[in-house]
Each structure stands twice: as structure tokens, then as C-alpha cells.
Design a protein around this motif. Sequence first.
Motif, short mmCIF file in Angstrom:
data_model
loop_
_atom_site.label_atom_id
_atom_site.label_comp_id
_atom_site.label_asym_id
_atom_site.label_seq_id
_atom_site.Cartn_x
_atom_site.Cartn_y
_atom_site.Cartn_z
N VAL A 1 0.87 -1.20 0.00
CA VAL A 1 0.00 0.00 0.00
C VAL A 1 0.90 1.24 0.00
O VAL A 1 1.85 1.31 0.78
CB VAL A 1 -0.90 0.00 1.26
N LEU A 2 0.59 2.17 -0.88
CA LEU A 2 1.41 3.38 -0.95
C LEU A 2 0.75 4.50 -0.14
O LEU A 2 -0.41 4.84 -0.38
CB LEU A 2 1.56 3.83 -2.40
N VAL A 3 1.50 5.07 0.80
CA VAL A 3 1.01 6.24 1.53
C VAL A 3 1.68 7.45 0.91
O VAL A 3 2.89 7.46 0.71
CB VAL A 3 1.37 6.14 3.03
N SER A 4 0.86 8.45 0.56
CA SER A 4 1.40 9.62 -0.12
C SER A 4 1.02 10.88 0.66
O SER A 4 -0.13 11.05 1.03
CB SER A 4 0.81 9.66 -1.54
N VAL A 5 2.01 11.75 0.91
CA VAL A 5 1.70 13.01 1.61
C VAL A 5 1.81 14.15 0.60
O VAL A 5 2.84 14.27 -0.09
CB VAL A 5 2.68 13.23 2.78
N ASN A 6 0.77 14.96 0.51
CA ASN A 6 0.75 16.05 -0.48
C ASN A 6 1.87 17.05 -0.18
O ASN A 6 1.90 17.65 0.88
CB ASN A 6 -0.63 16.74 -0.40
N PRO A 7 2.79 17.26 -1.13
CA PRO A 7 3.92 18.17 -0.84
C PRO A 7 3.54 19.65 -1.04
O PRO A 7 4.27 20.53 -0.62
CB PRO A 7 4.95 17.75 -1.89
N TYR A 8 2.43 19.90 -1.70
CA TYR A 8 2.01 21.25 -2.04
C TYR A 8 3.11 22.03 -2.74
O TYR A 8 3.25 23.25 -2.57
CB TYR A 8 1.52 22.02 -0.80
N LYS A 9 3.93 21.35 -3.48
CA LYS A 9 4.93 22.01 -4.33
C LYS A 9 5.36 21.01 -5.39
O LYS A 9 5.19 19.79 -5.22
CB LYS A 9 6.14 22.48 -3.51
N GLU A 10 5.90 21.57 -6.47
CA GLU A 10 6.32 20.69 -7.56
C GLU A 10 7.62 20.00 -7.19
O GLU A 10 8.60 20.66 -6.84
CB GLU A 10 6.51 21.50 -8.85
N LEU A 11 7.66 18.71 -7.25
CA LEU A 11 8.89 17.97 -6.97
C LEU A 11 9.44 17.41 -8.29
O LEU A 11 8.67 17.09 -9.19
CB LEU A 11 8.62 16.81 -6.01
N GLU A 12 10.76 17.29 -8.31
CA GLU A 12 11.38 16.80 -9.56
C GLU A 12 11.37 15.27 -9.61
O GLU A 12 12.42 14.66 -9.83
CB GLU A 12 12.83 17.30 -9.64
N MET B 1 10.21 7.93 -14.84
CA MET B 1 9.32 6.85 -15.31
C MET B 1 10.16 5.66 -15.75
O MET B 1 9.86 4.51 -15.43
CB MET B 1 8.45 7.32 -16.46
N GLU B 2 11.23 5.96 -16.49
CA GLU B 2 12.10 4.89 -16.98
C GLU B 2 12.70 4.08 -15.84
O GLU B 2 12.85 2.88 -15.92
CB GLU B 2 13.22 5.46 -17.87
N ILE C 1 13.31 -0.68 -5.29
CA ILE C 1 13.46 0.74 -5.58
C ILE C 1 12.62 1.55 -4.59
O ILE C 1 11.69 1.01 -3.98
CB ILE C 1 13.06 0.99 -7.06
N SER C 2 12.95 2.84 -4.44
CA SER C 2 12.23 3.64 -3.45
C SER C 2 10.76 3.79 -3.82
O SER C 2 10.40 3.76 -5.00
CB SER C 2 12.90 5.00 -3.32
N PRO C 3 9.89 3.97 -2.81
CA PRO C 3 8.45 4.02 -3.07
C PRO C 3 8.07 5.19 -4.00
O PRO C 3 8.66 6.27 -3.91
CB PRO C 3 7.84 4.23 -1.68
N HIS C 4 7.10 4.95 -4.84
CA HIS C 4 6.69 6.00 -5.79
C HIS C 4 5.34 5.60 -6.37
O HIS C 4 5.03 4.41 -6.45
CB HIS C 4 7.73 6.09 -6.92
N ILE C 5 4.60 6.60 -6.81
CA ILE C 5 3.31 6.31 -7.47
C ILE C 5 3.58 5.57 -8.79
O ILE C 5 2.78 4.75 -9.22
CB ILE C 5 2.53 7.63 -7.70
N TYR C 6 4.75 5.82 -9.40
CA TYR C 6 5.08 5.12 -10.64
C TYR C 6 5.30 3.63 -10.39
O TYR C 6 5.05 2.81 -11.26
CB TYR C 6 6.33 5.71 -11.29
N SER C 7 5.82 3.34 -9.20
CA SER C 7 6.07 1.93 -8.88
C SER C 7 4.74 1.19 -8.78
O SER C 7 4.59 0.07 -9.29
CB SER C 7 6.85 1.84 -7.58
N ALA D 1 -2.76 12.15 -7.96
CA ALA D 1 -2.20 10.79 -8.05
C ALA D 1 -2.78 10.06 -9.25
O ALA D 1 -2.06 9.43 -10.02
CB ALA D 1 -2.50 10.03 -6.76
N SER D 2 -4.10 10.18 -9.44
CA SER D 2 -4.70 9.44 -10.56
C SER D 2 -4.21 10.01 -11.89
O SER D 2 -4.00 9.27 -12.85
CB SER D 2 -6.23 9.43 -10.46
N LYS D 3 -3.98 11.32 -11.94
CA LYS D 3 -3.46 11.90 -13.19
C LYS D 3 -2.05 11.39 -13.47
O LYS D 3 -1.67 11.13 -14.60
CB LYS D 3 -3.46 13.43 -13.09
N LYS D 4 -1.28 11.23 -12.40
CA LYS D 4 0.12 10.76 -12.58
C LYS D 4 0.12 9.32 -13.07
O LYS D 4 0.95 8.94 -13.90
CB LYS D 4 0.90 10.92 -11.30
#
Length: 942
Positions: free
Chosen positions: A48-59, A66-67, A77-83, A114-117
Motif C-alpha cells: 500500500v502506498l502512503v502519499s503526503v501532499n507536498p504542495y509544491k512541484e517535486l522533480e 518513469m524509466e 526501488i524507493s516508493p513511488h506512485i510510478y512503482s 495521483a490518478s493523473k500521474k
Amino acid sequence: MESALTARDRVGVQDFVLLENYNSEAAFIENLRRRFKENLIYTYIGSVLVSVNPYKELEIYSKQQMERYRGVSFYEISPHIYSVSDNTYRAMKTSRKDQCILISGESGAGKTEASKKILLYYAVTCPTNDRMAALGDRLLQSNPVLEAFGNAKTLRNDNSSRFGKYMDVQFDFRGVPVGGHILNYLLEKSRVVHQNPGERNFHIFYQLLNGGDEMLLKTLYLEKNPHNYNYLAKGNCPRVSSINDKNDWKVVMKALSVIGFTEEEKLLSIISGVLHLGNIQFGEGEEGETYITTETQILLGVDGSALTEALTHKKLTAKGEEVMISPLNFEQAMSARDALAKAVYGRTFNWLVEKINQSLALKSSSVIGLLDIYGFEVLQHNSFEQFCINYCNEKLQQLFIELTLRSEQEEYETEGIAWETVQYFDNKIICDLIEEKHKGIISILDEECLRPGETGDLSFLEKLEDTLGGHPHFVTHKLANGKTRRVMSREEFRLLHYAGEVNYNVKGFVDKNNDLLNRNLKEVMCQSDNQILSHCFHREEVMDQKRPEMAATQFKNSLMKLMEILMSKEPSYVRCIKPNDAKQPGRFDEVLVRHQVKYLGLMENLRVRRAGFAYRRHFEAFLQRYKPLCPETWPNWHGRLADGVSTLINHLGYKPEEYKLGRSKIFIRFPKTLFTTEDALEAKKPEIGKYACSGSETLGLIVIQSGWRGMKARRRAKRRREAAELIRRFIKGFIYRHNEYGPENDYFLDHVRYSFLKNLRKNLPENVLDKRWPTPPPLVTEASEYLRMLHMRNMVMKYCRRVQPEWKKQMVQKVVASEIFKDQKDSYPESVGRLFLDTRVGISLSSLRDGMFVVHMPTEDNKQKTDVVLQSNHVIELVTKLAMMAALIFTVTLCVACSIRFAVARGKEGIIDFVRGSEMKVAKGKRGHLLVVSHHLGKKAK
Ligand SMILES: Nc1ncnc2c1ncn2[C@@H]1O[C@H](COP(=O)(O)OP(=O)(O)OP(=O)(O)O)[C@@H](O)[C@H]1O
């Protein structure tokens, strides 16, 4: 997770299952906070992925990122919505099982982002072609359109989705995204007519006024200033700094055209119609009757006077027949107007979703569903909407617990490990409290709405008290103890949700559940010139005397369907957390986060996941990582993997209660065991380095080695995955081999065809007499027969091309001989191999009028007299028939000269001289010749 093991001290653990004190909420939140401060917004609880809204653009969302995540497992690999996106996609491809990603969290927590990503990840990384790329565009472009019509600025989120969304991304068997389908839930229609201070109506209204050019606004009789419209003025917040309505208008218009819309004009006239409707004012006559004081012409494509009548009067029906028309009072007329505005907007929204679905529709083979739905909601004043939203979250929690437990249990079963009972709170009791037939809150509300006589919110509350009093999760002011009573008003009921207590004010419950639109208003809308509206308000609905389902029941039923959809898929979860209410980057409000951790059920989730074992890994991966810790497994273990792992953990001194060995995985109960092992590995690294080389190169070599090992492992894993996929497709194809050619069996059938052709190519007959031909599988029998014929024809053609006329003549003769003599005459077989010589048999005759002819016979036999001289009165007829009968056996030679030589005996010749004379005769001529005189008729007779 492997990287989490080494990085755990600096930035907390990447997976909460590695928290030693997994029952501690404080430890959980501290871990989140530490990571958030480092801009590490993602953390796992198992998968399960827990995501905290950063309220800023992260690189962290670039194409390169994605690659990095493509084809890589969670723990590598580190947790990510892409994972999550990638693992879900691969699971769909390899298992061919539909997947879904459930995204939850409170308003502003980052669900839609998240769904858009996820969608973007699929759009960028999945294989595609031009046609599908266009479809992918449409899929992505559906977002701005839905957001324009379904999102609004609220106090908690400037771009808050005011509806629940479930979207299926459909893939074909190659994993190409080929379509989509959206289901929408419970649009907050009340926002169309009312907004709280500081909030706005749906974005599209402001976009139209700001972005629409003058000409368009003129056509729609609109003015730019939102303050001129009652439906936009309530929140007193037409402008929002984070929103550019003018730009967004352009984006939405472009998106509509990408999706293939042709009805913009009609759509916009509905939007403007709703604004005009809101400006309709009522006056009150002396006898309490109501009249309209403003213009209603051309509104919503319906006749102005009919609309005026319908907004101020109500048709009452009794026993199915219209009996009378009653005037509405001022209040009633206002609510009829608002009800119409809500219905028009709500139905147009549904129509829009339907249109988008049509543009995304394609036949697909597998699906990844994305659920972006309102999280648990606790406001200052909670009403019918919050009741529905929280009910939805109860259902999702129920599903989550059920599926998480199920998958845990399944894994234990597969691995042959005894299942250990997990203590968890089963929220079925709360779901039943809300949805049970006859006894649940929704049923009681429906009953109150349908009851004859004066219905009302307070009598609904009384009924609840009567029916549900004493239920452990239900309290009202009357039923509560002194302490609770002090914090509850008399109009409220409290539900003890799994996530916490919520007080609901019953005011408006009955009306909202009724969601009634007067029948005469529906009738008017059916006649609208605007085709979208005449589609949304169907005549059958007016004719149908049956009362439509109440709003809460409709919602309940659509949730049931949603549960069915989700149950049939493999779920993945994204739990979104909002770090502060000020929408500011870098701020982590612990109280707010704790609240969300609680109602997202994250601690419960962690407990279920950790109930048995904190860590599990395939033998191979475990051995690969920790083999340097045991001399018997280092540098390589050559025996069975399970034995290798046993040897290793025995050497490490694992106690029996610390681990279990399954069929293919090791399960470690406590993170401490794992950390100790990990620390031992860290300590061992220099030594491992020395083993391989010496001095300053050690570290580099370790890095290279581990990188190389990682790469090899990834390659191996990739190959294994591909092989598994191949086998799976093959088996499935075999099972469905008798079906029509399609996604289920195409690979198998292609393979069968290919193999047959390959085999055939090696075993083709080499000449016309070669009768070999591989036996075809049933699938290609017909094709094989056809090919065989073609090949034979081809060989025959080639053969024929090589045949000389002389040879052909021989063959024809042989065929005739075969027809006459084969199996009839003993000497026949010897004749087959010998050439038939033309010189051997022949007939000679003169060109004169005599009846003589000589049959030349073979001369091989020394003793035998050979040629035969014969005479006939019908020599022409006789020789012709002989020639015809055996046209090619004999050669008939007409002798123009006057002599024919013939064999009398071996080496001895006779000669016949032919001459013309007055009468026919055969006589002995000069030099022993035979003289044949033939009768000569002269010119006339010729
Ligand atoms: N991963 C992220 N990176 C940067 N900003 C983000 C991210 N996630 C969310 N945000 C910011 O937070 C805002 C709110 O997020 P979002 O609209 O996704 O919330 P939500 O959970 O869908 O809320 P609602 O339920 O109200 O629709 C976004 O507009 C964006 O500014």
C-alpha cells in the motif's frame, strides 16, 4: 525494501512494516514526518502506498523517473506512485487479471493528482500506435473536461472534485491502452445553487464568463461579471489566485475538440441557462400566489410561458390521473427553481460522462481501474452528503480489510504456512447499520420520504431512535449520556464510524433524499429544443407512474455495483494524506495528520500486514543478498535454494519463532531480526571487497559487483517473467484452441501454424513420386491440403517444362502400353524400362494406286522372318484405322519413290517396286524384286 533497509536511519523506513514498534501511532507519524521533511512523500505499508501532499512541484515525475521504475519490483526501488502504476500494469499483463488502484484520502490530499500521474505514466510508458496515441490523448483530455464541470474551489481545496470517479483504463492483449470508461458518483449538485462563503460554484461557470469571447457571451445573453448571477455570488469568491479561468477555458475547449465533441454550443447554452435560471425572481400576490418578475423566454430551449407556469404551479395527481393544478407559494417556487437548476446541471454532467465514454469506447482485453473517490469527511456541520460519503468509505474499508486479509491468507496458503488469526475491527456492523433492508438508516429514511402525510427531518430522527436505539454505533441527543449530550444538538445523530465519530444534522435529509423535481417541470424539459436536455429528460420518465429510487438508495445501489467491480479485480492502494490545511509546502501538522492516519485506517492496515510477518522474500533474493554472511553459501551456493537459506539462517542463529520457511519464500517475523542481519551485512562488506580485490578499489568493486549482480538479477527476473508470460499464454491458448481466433488463443494458434509450416519446409516432397507430407494439426488441415496440391502442381509444372517432345512421345506410348498390357502380359514389365524405338515397328506403302503395304517387324530375332507384306482392297482405310488405333505406336511411311525395302530375314532384304499400269497386278520383277503394278485412272478420276 532492500534499499529501505540500508537507508532506514536517515530518512525513516520506506516501508512501515519495518517499524519495530508497529502499534505506535507516534512512531508511524514520526516516520512520515521525517520523510516528508526530506521531500520523500511516498512510503509503503507492504504494497500500500502512503502519499503526503507536498504542495509544491517535486522533480520526481519526469520521463527519466518513469524509466527508472519500468519493469522494477516494489522492493528494489524507493516508493513511488510510478512503482504502483508499473507493478499493477505488469501484474495485469502477466496474470491477465484485471487490476484496480484505489486512491483515497480527504479533500485536498492529492487523490486526483495521483490518478493523473498514473494515467500519464501509462500514456508515456505503454506501447502504442498512432491510433491508440489519439485515444490516449482523449483519455488524458477527459480530465480537464470533467474537472471543469465536476470540480470547484472549496475551503479545503482550490480544485476539489465534487464527485466520485471510477475510471477503467482498458488494455489490449499486448498491453496497449485502447480505451476507457468512467463511472461517476454523487455529484454535489447543491453547489449549483448554493456555495458557502469562500467557495465557488463549478469551474465551468467562471471559465465561460472569463474565457468566452464577447460574441459568444452576447449570443448567450451573458455578462462577464460573475456578481451579476445569483448562483455565482453566494460564496463571494469569484477569483482564486491559484486558478486562471481564462486559460482553463481554452484548455477545456481544446479538450472537448480532442474528445470529438460537436455539441459545445448546446452545452454552453445549458450552462448559461442555469445562470439565467438562478436570476429568476419571484413576487408574491395578495392571495399568496407566486408570479415571476423576470424574463424567462428562450431559457434552456423551452417555451417561456410553459416554464413560468411550471415554476409557479404544481400538478397533483391522484390514482394516476391528473386532478388539479395547485399554485406554489414563494418558498416552494424558489425551491422548484433550484431543483430544476440542480437537475439540469446534474443530468448534463451525467450526459457529459456518457459522451466521454462513447469517445473512449473500444473492445479491450484487460483493465486497470482507478478509483478517485471522496475520502472520509468530517466537517463542522455534516449533512446528507457527508453521510453518503462516509458510508462509501465504510464500504471501501470493508472491501480493503476483506481483500487485504484474503491476499495475506492466500499467500500463506500458497507457501504452506499455517494461517495465524489476525485481530481486526470488522466494520460490517456499521455498514449494516446504514444499509440493512428495513432496519438500516437508508431504509428508514426512504420510508419517511414515502410515508403519506407531512414528512419531516425530525420525525425521521425519531424513527431512527425508535429503531436503532441501543445500537453500539448509533447515538442521538436523546439516547446519549450526559457527556455526549452536551456536545450534540437535538437535530443530530452520531455514527461511530470505523474512522471516528461523526455527528450528522438531519436538516435537509428528507428533501435531499427525495431529490424531487415537479412533474410539470420535467414535462417542460422533455420538450426542450436543446437536444442534450431532451435526451436528459426523457418522456418515458414522465409517463412512468412509478416513483424513482430515492437518492440514498440510488447511491447505495451504485456503491454495491462498484464493490462488485472492485471485488473482481486485484487491488492496489494509494492512501493520500494532507499535511496541513493552509495548502502550504513544508508544513506538517501532526494533529491533522494523526486524524487522517486514523480514519484512513492506516494503523489497522499495518497491524493486518504485520500480524504475521514483517518481511517476506523469495529464497533466491534472500540468499543472493545475505550469502556473504555464511562461509557455506559464499561466494556461491550450488544446492537447492531452500537448503541454502536454511544453512544461512542456521549460521546466523535465527530462532524458530523468528522465521518460517514457506515453499518458495522466507517469512521473517520481526524487523529486528532483519536489521541485525542487515547490519551484519554492512559490517561484512569490506571483507567481501577484500575477497574480490584489495586496497582502495574495494568499495568501487563492491558497488560495481552489486550493480552487476542487480542488473543480472533484473535480467534474470525479466527473462523469468517473460517466460512465465509465454507459458501462460501458451496454456491459455491451448485451452481455448477450439475457439475463434482471438486474444485468448492467438498466440497459441499462430505458434501451431508457424511450427507446422516450419516442419513442412524441412520435409517438402522433392519430386512428383515422393509422397511424403507431414500430418497437419486439425487447425490447418484445409490449408495443408491446399498447400500440398499447390506444391504438387508446381513440381509437375517444373517437370513438364523439362520434358522434350521425343520424351513426351515415349511417355505417351508407355502410358498406352501400360493401359493395354500392365498385369496382362508377362513380358510387359521388361518393356517398361526399354525405349520404344520408332524404327522397330512401322508400315510402309507406296503412293500409287496399289493395295500393298509392308508391316516392318523388329529384327532382333535372327531366325524369325520379319517384315510382312500384305495387300488389301481398302488399304487407305485399313492403314488409317491401324494408324489411328495405334497412332503413335506405328509410324506410317508413305513412300513417294517407287520402291520399298523390307526385311525378309536377318540381313536379307526384299524390294518391292511400284509402278503405274493399266491394270493391277503383283508379279516377279527384275533382279528378284517384287513388282506391284497399280491401276492408273488418269487426271479425270483424280
Ligand atoms: N504529488 C503532488 N505534487 C505536487 N502538488 C500536489 C501533489 N498532489 C497534490 N498536489 C497539490 O494539491 C492540490 C490538491 O490535490 P488534489 O486535487 O489531487 O486533491 P484531492 O484529494 O483530489 O481533493 P478532492 O477530494 O477535493 O478532489 C493540487 O491541486 C496540487 O496543487
